[in-house]
Motif scaffolding. Structure first.
Motif, PDB file in Angstrom:
ATOM      1  N   ILE A  87       0.815  -1.246  -0.021  1.00  0.00           N
ATOM      2  CA  ILE A  87       0.030  -0.154   0.029  1.00  0.00           C
ATOM      3  C   ILE A  87       0.925   1.412   0.068  1.00  0.00           C
ATOM      4  CG2 ILE A  87      -1.854  -0.968   1.244  1.00  0.00           C
ATOM      5  CD1 ILE A  87      -1.130   0.199   3.628  1.00  0.00           C
ATOM      6  N   PHE A 227      -3.653   5.785   3.701  1.00  0.00           N
ATOM      7  CA  PHE A 227      -3.181   4.790   2.913  1.00  0.00           C
ATOM      8  C   PHE A 227      -4.114   4.435   1.842  1.00  0.00           C
ATOM      9  CE2 PHE A 227      -1.058   4.596   6.862  1.00  0.00           C
ATOM     10  CZ  PHE A 227       0.376   4.489   6.649  1.00  0.00           C
ATOM     11  N   HIS A 228      -3.665   3.978   0.564  1.00  0.00           N
ATOM     12  CA  HIS A 228      -4.567   3.207  -0.379  1.00  0.00           C
ATOM     13  C   HIS A 228      -3.570   2.260  -0.883  1.00  0.00           C
ATOM     14  CE1 HIS A 228      -2.574   6.801  -2.286  1.00  0.00           C
ATOM     15  NE2 HIS A 228      -2.477   6.028  -3.275  1.00  0.00           N
ATOM     16  N   LEU A 229      -4.371   1.383  -1.953  1.00  0.00           N
ATOM     17  CA  LEU A 229      -3.727   0.214  -2.484  1.00  0.00           C
ATOM     18  C   LEU A 229      -2.966   1.090  -4.069  1.00  0.00           C
ATOM     19  CD1 LEU A 229      -6.368  -2.644  -2.805  1.00  0.00           C
ATOM     20  CD2 LEU A 229      -4.190  -2.321  -1.412  1.00  0.00           C
ATOM     21  N   THR A 287       5.760   3.819   0.325  1.00  0.00           N
ATOM     22  CA  THR A 287       5.409   2.543   0.033  1.00  0.00           C
ATOM     23  C   THR A 287       5.519   1.762   1.124  1.00  0.00           C
ATOM     24  OG1 THR A 287       5.799   2.745  -2.519  1.00  0.00           O
ATOM     25  CG2 THR A 287       5.301   0.349  -1.379  1.00  0.00           C
ATOM     26  N   LEU A 375      -8.511  -2.177   3.224  1.00  0.00           N
ATOM     27  CA  LEU A 375      -7.314  -2.283   1.856  1.00  0.00           C
ATOM     28  C   LEU A 375      -7.081  -3.896   2.070  1.00  0.00           C
ATOM     29  CD1 LEU A 375      -5.543   0.573   2.137  1.00  0.00           C
ATOM     30  CD2 LEU A 375      -7.004   0.240   0.598  1.00  0.00           C
TER      31      LEU A 375
END
Length: 544
Positions: A87, A227-229, A287, A375
């Motif tokens: 993520i 956070f995000h993918l 990352t 996520l």
């Protein structure tokens, strides 16, 4: 291969107690011990990308090994319980600002008080000007013959949207599930739709009725690293306080309430608000490799062991602030109820399940980064241990009952599939009744990890929650009024540093929830056929 409709019907007319009779008993001391540890300051709120989260993962995989769960990934050299989730983390830095120009007036909203925002673009610096475009609910729903965009090109524009979805009318009382929330009402859907449309960003107008939670929830969320993918994201996304939105609309010559009324109509078209935004974003981007923890109890039936029941409960919370918030000495968001409770319950359930395997395989899944937008479970669904076509159900636990035993059990969303019928039989066998099915006014069904399974076609729901049932829908066995008051009172602790473990909690209701979930899991795992979606349920048309 699925059984015939007749065989399926016969299977689910049999008492669930026949199939659940193997289910072992969940231990209160075991559950309490895990809960107390996971919610301790030592784990620093189990934050995504933080040391406390790493400690929680290490604890979970160690306990999984002690319990005797089989590693889901035995070929891995890390012990085999870890599923890696890549993520991207984004944290807003000082010097970031969004200002607006409208009607000859200049607006500099205060971050945290009037507006919250960040980027999901993966870029460390962004500076651009963009007009604001009001797009109503920001919904494109072919199943409802609804399109708020009407083909308007939104590239280069920041979209302003309402939360929730179009409300029912006298002529259409069932549109968008009536008073209940649908997926189209969720903030995550709206941000994703803005990305699909190629917009410069999206700002959601916050109100308590439309979102079901106070301003402090998005304010706290955006004050932390988000956070995000990995993948495309909005250059800017965030929330406007309703008072801020009202003032901005007025400066542009528009009445917020009048535009809201227009947005309730199918013929609504996007409105140029005559407001210019100036965006300057400075962000720290990294990352992060997070971990889903996954353990297995193999099935015993030669034919059915290739199928599985999944029990899930996210281990993460909001972590620790780098510096204390003004007026607050406590920096740790312990997340005792949300969701050390579910994490601990799953450990206690797994400890018993390994002693008496069921016919189907049982998968115990602790997803990462639920608080960041589900996520971890999204990553699992993309790469499941057991193929989704062979996954019978996902039973999710999130924010459990901490105030005592109940006479009923909540199964919101189970009515979408035959899981509801099985749940009713399991409840009856435990001397319980199912809590009444009520409209999902807060979108609870779309706010927990089971939803990623449902979106992929797997029957799934969240078993009763202190957060989403905290409005009094539990029927407590003792001192109902006082217990209900405590449960409702938890809402003020939701996503706050005050969500802390207390040694005087009565965990009998939490054990009851865990036991019900395990009993239901065994009923599904031992039944001749897998559950199925009810006729007309949209998730039933999804090919796994």
């Amino acid at each position: 291969m699925r059984l015939s409709r007749l065989a399926l019907a016969v299977a689910f007319t049999l008492p669930a107690s026949v199939f659940a009779q193997q289910a072992p008993t969940v231990s209160e001391p075991v559950l309490r011990g895990h809960l107390a540890f996971l919610a301790d300051d030592l784990l620093e709120g189990r934050g995504t990308g933080q040391r406390g989260g790493d400690l929680a993962v290490r604890y979970l995989e160690t306990q999984a090994a002690i319990i005797g769960l089989k590693p889901a990934y035995p070929a891995n050299k890390d012990g085999g319980y870890r599923q890696k989730v890549e993520i991207e983390g984004t944290k807003l830095l000082p010097g970031s600002a969004v200002s607006f120009q409208a009607g000859g007036k200049h607006f500099n909203p205060e971050i945290g008080k009037d507006i919250v925002f960040g980027t999901a673009s993966g870029r460390t610096q962004l500076a651009f000007d963009a007009p604001l475009l009001f797009v109503g609910y920001g919904v494109v729903a072919p199943d409802e013959q609804w399109d708020d965009y009407k083909g308007v090109d939104v590239k280069g524009k920041i979209l302003v949207m309402m939360v929730n979805d179009p409300q029912p009318t006298a002529q259409e009382p069932k549109r968008f599930a009536g008073k209940a929330y649908t997926w189209y009402g969720r903030w995550l859907y709206k941000f994703e739709e803005a990305v699909r449309k190629g917009a410069a960003g999206a700002l959601l107008i916050h109100t308590l009725p439309s979102s079901s939670y106070p301003w402090s929830v998005p304010a706290n969320g955006f004050s932390h690293e988000r956070f995000h993918l990995a993948g495309p994201g909005n250059p800017i996304e965030g929330w406007l306080h309703e008072d801020t939105a009202r003032a901005l609309f007025a400066a542009g010559g528009f009445d917020l309430d009048a535009l809201r009324a227009q947005a309730e109509r199918r013929d609504f078209r996007p409105v140029d608000l005559k407001i210019a935004a100036k965006v300057e974003l400075k962000s720290a981007i990294r990352t992060v490799e997070q971990v889903n923890v996954v353990g297995i109890v193999p099935g015993t039936d030669p034919k059915l062991k290739s199928q599985a029941v999944v029990y899930s409960s996210h281990w993460d919370h909001m972590g620790i602030d780098e510096v204390a918030q003004p007026g607050k000495a406590d920096r740790i968001y312990n997340g005792a109820i949300d969701n050390a409770s579910g994490t601990a319950a799953l450990l206690a359930m797994a400890a018993e399940a390994v002693r008496k395997p069921a016919r189907r395989t049982q998968v115990f899944l602790w997803p990462a980064a639920e608080e960041q937008g589900l996520l971890g479970s999204a990553a699992y669904v993309k790469n499941p241990v057991v193929p989704l076509a062979q996954t019978a159900a996902d039973l999710n636990l999130d924010s459990l009952n901490f105030v005592g035993r109940t006479k009923d059990i909540g199964v919101p969303g189970a009515e979408r599939s035959t899981l509801y019928d099985t749940a009713a039989q399991v409840a009856k066998g435990m001397g319980l009744k199912l809590a009444p099915t009520i409209p999902d006014l807060s979108g609870a069904y779309f706010r927990a990890d089971h939803f990623n399974f449902a979106k992929a076609g797997v029957p799934a729901f969240n078993v009763g929650s202190a957060v989403f049932s905290g409005d009094g829908h539990f029927e407590f066995a003792h001192d109902h009024s006082a217990s209900s008051e405590k449960m409702v009172g938890f809402k003020k602790d939701y996503h706050q540093v005050t969500d802390e473990y207390r040694a005087d909690w009565d965990l009998s209701g939490m054990v009851q929830q865990a036991q019900f979930t395990l009993n239901l899991g065994y009923a599904v795992a031992n039944a001749p056929a897998m559950p199925a979606w009810k006729k007309g349920e949209p998730f039933g048309s999804i090919k796994r």
